[in-house]
Motif scaffolding. Structure first.
Motif, PDB file in Angstrom:
ATOM      1  N   GLU A  92     -10.065   3.095  62.634  1.00 18.83           N
ATOM      2  CA  GLU A  92     -10.103   1.781  61.980  1.00 18.83           C
ATOM      3  C   GLU A  92     -11.122   1.765  60.850  1.00 18.83           C
ATOM      4  O   GLU A  92     -10.962   1.046  59.865  1.00 18.83           O
ATOM      5  CB  GLU A  92     -10.434   0.684  63.001  1.00 18.83           C
ATOM      6  CG  GLU A  92     -10.621  -0.677  62.339  1.00 18.83           C
ATOM      7  CD  GLU A  92     -10.478  -1.870  63.254  1.00 18.83           C
ATOM      8  OE1 GLU A  92     -10.483  -1.693  64.474  1.00 18.83           O
ATOM      9  OE2 GLU A  92     -10.349  -2.988  62.718  1.00 18.83           O
ATOM     10  N   ASP A 113     -10.068   3.183  67.556  1.00 23.23           N
ATOM     11  CA  ASP A 113     -10.876   2.060  67.079  1.00 23.23           C
ATOM     12  C   ASP A 113     -12.235   2.259  67.745  1.00 23.23           C
ATOM     13  O   ASP A 113     -12.393   1.991  68.946  1.00 23.23           O
ATOM     14  CB  ASP A 113     -10.244   0.730  67.508  1.00 23.23           C
ATOM     15  CG  ASP A 113     -11.048  -0.456  67.003  1.00 23.23           C
ATOM     16  OD1 ASP A 113     -12.139  -0.236  66.444  1.00 23.23           O
ATOM     17  OD2 ASP A 113     -10.578  -1.601  67.175  1.00 23.23           O
ATOM     18  N   LEU A 115     -15.135   0.793  67.614  1.00 25.67           N
ATOM     19  CA  LEU A 115     -15.849  -0.377  68.164  1.00 25.67           C
ATOM     20  C   LEU A 115     -14.966  -1.605  68.001  1.00 25.67           C
ATOM     21  O   LEU A 115     -15.018  -2.293  66.980  1.00 25.67           O
ATOM     22  CB  LEU A 115     -17.197  -0.576  67.448  1.00 25.67           C
ATOM     23  CG  LEU A 115     -18.103  -1.592  68.137  1.00 25.67           C
ATOM     24  CD1 LEU A 115     -18.551  -1.087  69.508  1.00 25.67           C
ATOM     25  CD2 LEU A 115     -19.330  -1.876  67.282  1.00 25.67           C
ATOM     26  N   GLY A 117     -13.697  -5.369  68.648  1.00 21.21           N
ATOM     27  CA  GLY A 117     -14.329  -6.650  68.965  1.00 21.21           C
ATOM     28  C   GLY A 117     -15.743  -6.723  68.414  1.00 21.21           C
ATOM     29  O   GLY A 117     -16.610  -7.383  68.988  1.00 21.21           O
ATOM     30  N   ASN A 208      -6.002 -16.609  71.278  1.00 18.94           N
ATOM     31  CA  ASN A 208      -6.914 -17.461  70.507  1.00 18.94           C
ATOM     32  C   ASN A 208      -6.185 -18.748  70.133  1.00 18.94           C
ATOM     33  O   ASN A 208      -5.443 -18.810  69.147  1.00 18.94           O
ATOM     34  CB  ASN A 208      -7.389 -16.713  69.257  1.00 18.94           C
ATOM     35  CG  ASN A 208      -8.472 -17.486  68.533  1.00 18.94           C
ATOM     36  OD1 ASN A 208      -8.615 -18.698  68.730  1.00 18.94           O
ATOM     37  ND2 ASN A 208      -9.218 -16.799  67.704  1.00 18.94           N
ATOM     38  N   TYR A 211      -5.398 -20.787  66.735  1.00 20.56           N
ATOM     39  CA  TYR A 211      -4.295 -20.521  65.800  1.00 20.56           C
ATOM     40  C   TYR A 211      -3.025 -21.317  66.150  1.00 20.56           C
ATOM     41  O   TYR A 211      -1.965 -21.061  65.578  1.00 20.56           O
ATOM     42  CB  TYR A 211      -3.938 -19.026  65.793  1.00 20.56           C
ATOM     43  CG  TYR A 211      -5.060 -18.130  65.311  1.00 20.56           C
ATOM     44  CD1 TYR A 211      -5.617 -18.282  64.043  1.00 20.56           C
ATOM     45  CD2 TYR A 211      -5.568 -17.127  66.134  1.00 20.56           C
ATOM     46  CE1 TYR A 211      -6.650 -17.459  63.611  1.00 20.56           C
ATOM     47  CE2 TYR A 211      -6.595 -16.308  65.708  1.00 20.56           C
ATOM     48  CZ  TYR A 211      -7.132 -16.483  64.442  1.00 20.56           C
ATOM     49  OH  TYR A 211      -8.153 -15.673  64.020  1.00 20.56           O
ATOM     50  N   GLY A 243     -12.595 -12.554  72.704  1.00 18.06           N
ATOM     51  CA  GLY A 243     -12.744 -12.078  71.316  1.00 18.06           C
ATOM     52  C   GLY A 243     -12.820 -10.569  71.233  1.00 18.06           C
ATOM     53  O   GLY A 243     -12.973 -10.010  70.149  1.00 18.06           O
ATOM     54  N   ALA A 244     -12.708  -9.892  72.372  1.00 17.15           N
ATOM     55  CA  ALA A 244     -12.639  -8.418  72.389  1.00 17.15           C
ATOM     56  C   ALA A 244     -11.382  -8.032  73.164  1.00 17.15           C
ATOM     57  O   ALA A 244     -11.274  -8.286  74.361  1.00 17.15           O
ATOM     58  CB  ALA A 244     -13.872  -7.813  73.035  1.00 17.15           C
ATOM     59  N   TYR A 259      -1.886 -11.090  77.718  1.00 16.66           N
ATOM     60  CA  TYR A 259      -2.654 -11.206  76.478  1.00 16.66           C
ATOM     61  C   TYR A 259      -1.647 -11.275  75.341  1.00 16.66           C
ATOM     62  O   TYR A 259      -0.695 -10.490  75.315  1.00 16.66           O
ATOM     63  CB  TYR A 259      -3.564  -9.987  76.279  1.00 16.66           C
ATOM     64  CG  TYR A 259      -4.265 -10.008  74.929  1.00 16.66           C
ATOM     65  CD1 TYR A 259      -5.581 -10.429  74.812  1.00 16.66           C
ATOM     66  CD2 TYR A 259      -3.593  -9.617  73.761  1.00 16.66           C
ATOM     67  CE1 TYR A 259      -6.212 -10.490  73.580  1.00 16.66           C
ATOM     68  CE2 TYR A 259      -4.217  -9.676  72.519  1.00 16.66           C
ATOM     69  CZ  TYR A 259      -5.526 -10.105  72.440  1.00 16.66           C
ATOM     70  OH  TYR A 259      -6.143 -10.167  71.212  1.00 16.66           O
ATOM     71  N   TYR A 261      -1.296 -11.753  70.892  1.00 15.82           N
ATOM     72  CA  TYR A 261      -1.775 -12.032  69.534  1.00 15.82           C
ATOM     73  C   TYR A 261      -0.530 -12.054  68.657  1.00 15.82           C
ATOM     74  O   TYR A 261      -0.093 -11.038  68.140  1.00 15.82           O
ATOM     75  CB  TYR A 261      -2.787 -10.987  69.062  1.00 15.82           C
ATOM     76  CG  TYR A 261      -3.698 -11.548  67.971  1.00 15.82           C
ATOM     77  CD1 TYR A 261      -3.167 -11.944  66.745  1.00 15.82           C
ATOM     78  CD2 TYR A 261      -5.058 -11.711  68.190  1.00 15.82           C
ATOM     79  CE1 TYR A 261      -3.983 -12.497  65.766  1.00 15.82           C
ATOM     80  CE2 TYR A 261      -5.883 -12.260  67.204  1.00 15.82           C
ATOM     81  CZ  TYR A 261      -5.329 -12.651  66.003  1.00 15.82           C
ATOM     82  OH  TYR A 261      -6.133 -13.211  65.034  1.00 15.82           O
ATOM     83  N   LYS A 271      -2.703  -9.651  63.832  1.00 15.06           N
ATOM     84  CA  LYS A 271      -3.948  -9.038  63.330  1.00 15.06           C
ATOM     85  C   LYS A 271      -4.132  -7.599  63.805  1.00 15.06           C
ATOM     86  O   LYS A 271      -4.719  -6.779  63.123  1.00 15.06           O
ATOM     87  CB  LYS A 271      -5.137  -9.872  63.818  1.00 15.06           C
ATOM     88  CG  LYS A 271      -6.478  -9.276  63.489  1.00 15.06           C
ATOM     89  CD  LYS A 271      -7.613 -10.077  64.113  1.00 15.06           C
ATOM     90  CE  LYS A 271      -8.951  -9.470  63.719  1.00 15.06           C
ATOM     91  NZ  LYS A 271     -10.068 -10.119  64.406  1.00 15.06           N
ATOM     92  N   LEU A 272      -3.647  -7.322  64.997  1.00 13.99           N
ATOM     93  CA  LEU A 272      -4.039  -6.078  65.667  1.00 13.99           C
ATOM     94  C   LEU A 272      -3.296  -4.878  65.098  1.00 13.99           C
ATOM     95  O   LEU A 272      -2.174  -4.990  64.607  1.00 13.99           O
ATOM     96  CB  LEU A 272      -3.809  -6.216  67.171  1.00 13.99           C
ATOM     97  CG  LEU A 272      -4.558  -7.399  67.803  1.00 13.99           C
ATOM     98  CD1 LEU A 272      -4.184  -7.553  69.267  1.00 13.99           C
ATOM     99  CD2 LEU A 272      -6.078  -7.213  67.643  1.00 13.99           C
ATOM    100  N   GLU A 277      -4.973   0.374  68.302  1.00 16.47           N
ATOM    101  CA  GLU A 277      -5.247  -0.730  69.232  1.00 16.47           C
ATOM    102  C   GLU A 277      -4.029  -0.912  70.156  1.00 16.47           C
ATOM    103  O   GLU A 277      -4.105  -0.704  71.368  1.00 16.47           O
ATOM    104  CB  GLU A 277      -5.567  -2.027  68.469  1.00 16.47           C
ATOM    105  CG  GLU A 277      -6.892  -1.919  67.734  1.00 16.47           C
ATOM    106  CD  GLU A 277      -7.289  -3.154  66.933  1.00 16.47           C
ATOM    107  OE1 GLU A 277      -8.491  -3.428  66.866  1.00 16.47           O
ATOM    108  OE2 GLU A 277      -6.411  -3.826  66.352  1.00 16.47           O
TER     109      GLU A 277
HETATM  110  P1  AHM Z   1     -11.728  -5.607  65.288  1.00 16.08           P
HETATM  111  O1  AHM Z   1     -11.138  -4.302  65.700  1.00 16.08           O
HETATM  112  O2  AHM Z   1     -12.008  -5.666  63.818  1.00 16.08           O
HETATM  113  O3  AHM Z   1     -12.894  -5.993  66.124  1.00 16.08           O
HETATM  114  O4  AHM Z   1     -10.574  -6.741  65.483  1.00 16.08           O
HETATM  115  C1  AHM Z   1      -9.861  -6.777  66.680  1.00 16.08           C
HETATM  116  C2  AHM Z   1     -10.331  -7.927  67.533  1.00 16.08           C
HETATM  117  C3  AHM Z   1      -9.851  -7.838  68.964  1.00 16.08           C
HETATM  118  O5  AHM Z   1     -10.772  -7.161  69.768  1.00 16.08           O
HETATM  119  C4  AHM Z   1      -9.737  -9.285  69.374  1.00 16.08           C
HETATM  120  O6  AHM Z   1      -8.805  -9.498  70.409  1.00 16.08           O
HETATM  121  C5  AHM Z   1      -9.329  -9.947  68.093  1.00 16.08           C
HETATM  122  O7  AHM Z   1      -9.777  -9.104  67.029  1.00 16.08           O
HETATM  123  C6  AHM Z   1      -9.951 -11.273  67.913  1.00 16.08           C
HETATM  124  O8  AHM Z   1      -9.482 -11.832  66.748  1.00 16.08           O
HETATM  125  P2  AHM Z   1      -9.570 -13.416  66.506  1.00 16.08           P
HETATM  126  O9  AHM Z   1     -10.996 -13.703  66.218  1.00 16.08           O
HETATM  127  O10 AHM Z   1      -8.664 -13.658  65.346  1.00 16.08           O
HETATM  128  O11 AHM Z   1      -9.106 -14.076  67.775  1.00 16.08           O
END
Ligand code: AHM
Ligand code: MG
Length: 339
Positions: A92, A113, A115, A117, A208, A211, A243-244, A259, A261, A271-272, A277
């Protein structure tokens, strides 16, 4: 602690003896364990070592890059550089695939990836590492990007490390899914979660909800359905979101649930990231009896066409992922509860 405890290395040796797991893969997993120990230490001490906060912005992805993102990427590259087994790494934190080694021994491709989250780092909240190994399929002396543009079904091993209340490494080499907890006093990952099975259904969902307005009407209806405390056709669901991704998927792998997204208006593919990931986590969860889908397609069936490609993700218990797909398709509750 019993001295009979199974260390990660002992487990890898057993996997080699019992299932003929390639010795190269065992060496790579040992290195992953080593990198995870370094990262566990540095993450827990980052506030004292001045390693919190931003380093800049990743030029390719546009994501904010934390100091710990950069450090974690360096640790991972260093851990695999001298093995001679890894031909290339897609990370990443790297704009392009990084060539690591050439020649006959360099048979593996790592997608990682380092790190996940990382927005959680400054508050001491959970973060993770997600990794997947492929075998090279190009035949020239050195690897190229083509070797990393794969479908998850080609993975030969994948896993993650959760840096939370404890540091837990979960991986599968295509057989069982096993979890190891780091005992920092002896510096070893010890088998704590043998043969993990993802429950067929569960009552937790992770998404999340901020959204909600950005999601399609189908996903909004699903969320309304999950949160309906008076529904007659299902037990109430609870929402948990850290958030992770690693932390949320780990909970769901152990306790069951979903889970997701989904696509948003701004991000039509969510996003992922597929390669480092979604696909590795899908591999682990499927090996444990769960499922992973975009909503319309199995994650492991998607062939990547770029290393930072995104995809929507719904992952977890087989019943709940099927429920998610049903809502994406129909936009209404199922007529009867899923068996
Ligand atoms: P990152 O790899 O840049 O940390 O982004 C991935 C993370 C995930 O761990 C998490 O589930 C998601 O982004 C959270 O995104 P959001 O803040 O949009 O919910
Ligand atoms: Mg991530």
């Amino acid at each position: 602690m019993s001295i009979q405890a199974t260390t990660l290395n002992r487990h890898l040796w057993q996997q080699h003896k019992l299932f003929n797991q390639p010795i190269g893969l065992s060496i790579l997993m040992t290195q992953m364990g080593f990198a995870a120990k370094i990262l566990s230490r540095e993450i827990s001490l980052a506030a004292l070592a001045g390693k919190l906060g931003l380093a800049g912005e990743n030029n390719t992805t546009g994501d904010a890059q934390k100091k710990l993102d950069v450090f974690s990427n360096d640790v991972v590259i260093d851990a695999f550089s001298d093995t001679g087994l890894v031909a290339a790494i897609a990370s990443e934190e790297l704009d392009q695939v990084q060539l690591i080694a050439c020649g006959g021994d360099a048979q593996y491709i790592l997608c990682i990836d380092p790190l996940d989250g990382s927005s959680n780092t400054d508050t001491g909240s959970p973060v993770g590492t997600i990794f997947g190994f492929y075998r090279r399929h190009t035949t020239s002396y050195c690897s190229d990007e083509e070797d990393a543009l794969r479908q998850g079904a080609d993975l030969i091993a994948a896993g993650y490390v959760l840096y939370g209340a404890s540091t837990v490494l979960v991986y599968s080499g295509g057989g069982t899914v096993d979890g190891f907890t780091l005992d920092p006093s002896v510096g070893e990952f010890l088998l704590s979660h043998p043969n993990i099975q993802c429950p067929r259904d569960g009552k937790i969902y992770s998404a999340n909800l901020s959204y909600y307005q950005e999601w399609s009407p189908q996903i909004q209806t699903l969320v309304d359905y999950l949160g309906d405390q008076h529904a007659t056709d299902h037990d109430p669901y609870s929402m948990r979101y850290s958030g992770a991704l690693v932390a949320d998927v780990h909970r769901i792998l152990l306790e069951g649930g979903l889970y997701f997204y989904p696509p948003t208006r701004k991000r039509p593919n969510g996003k992922l990231r597929l390669l480092y990931e979604n696909a590795p986590l899908a591999f682990v969860v499927e090996q444990a009896g769960g499922r992973a889908s975009t909503g319309t397609q199995r994650i492991l069936d998607i062939k990547a066409n770029s290393i930072h490609q995104r995809s929507p993700l719904a992952i977890g218990s087989a019943s709940e992922v099927t429920l998610y797909e049903h809502f994406v398709r129909e936009g209404t509750p199922m007529q009867r509860k899923i068996a």
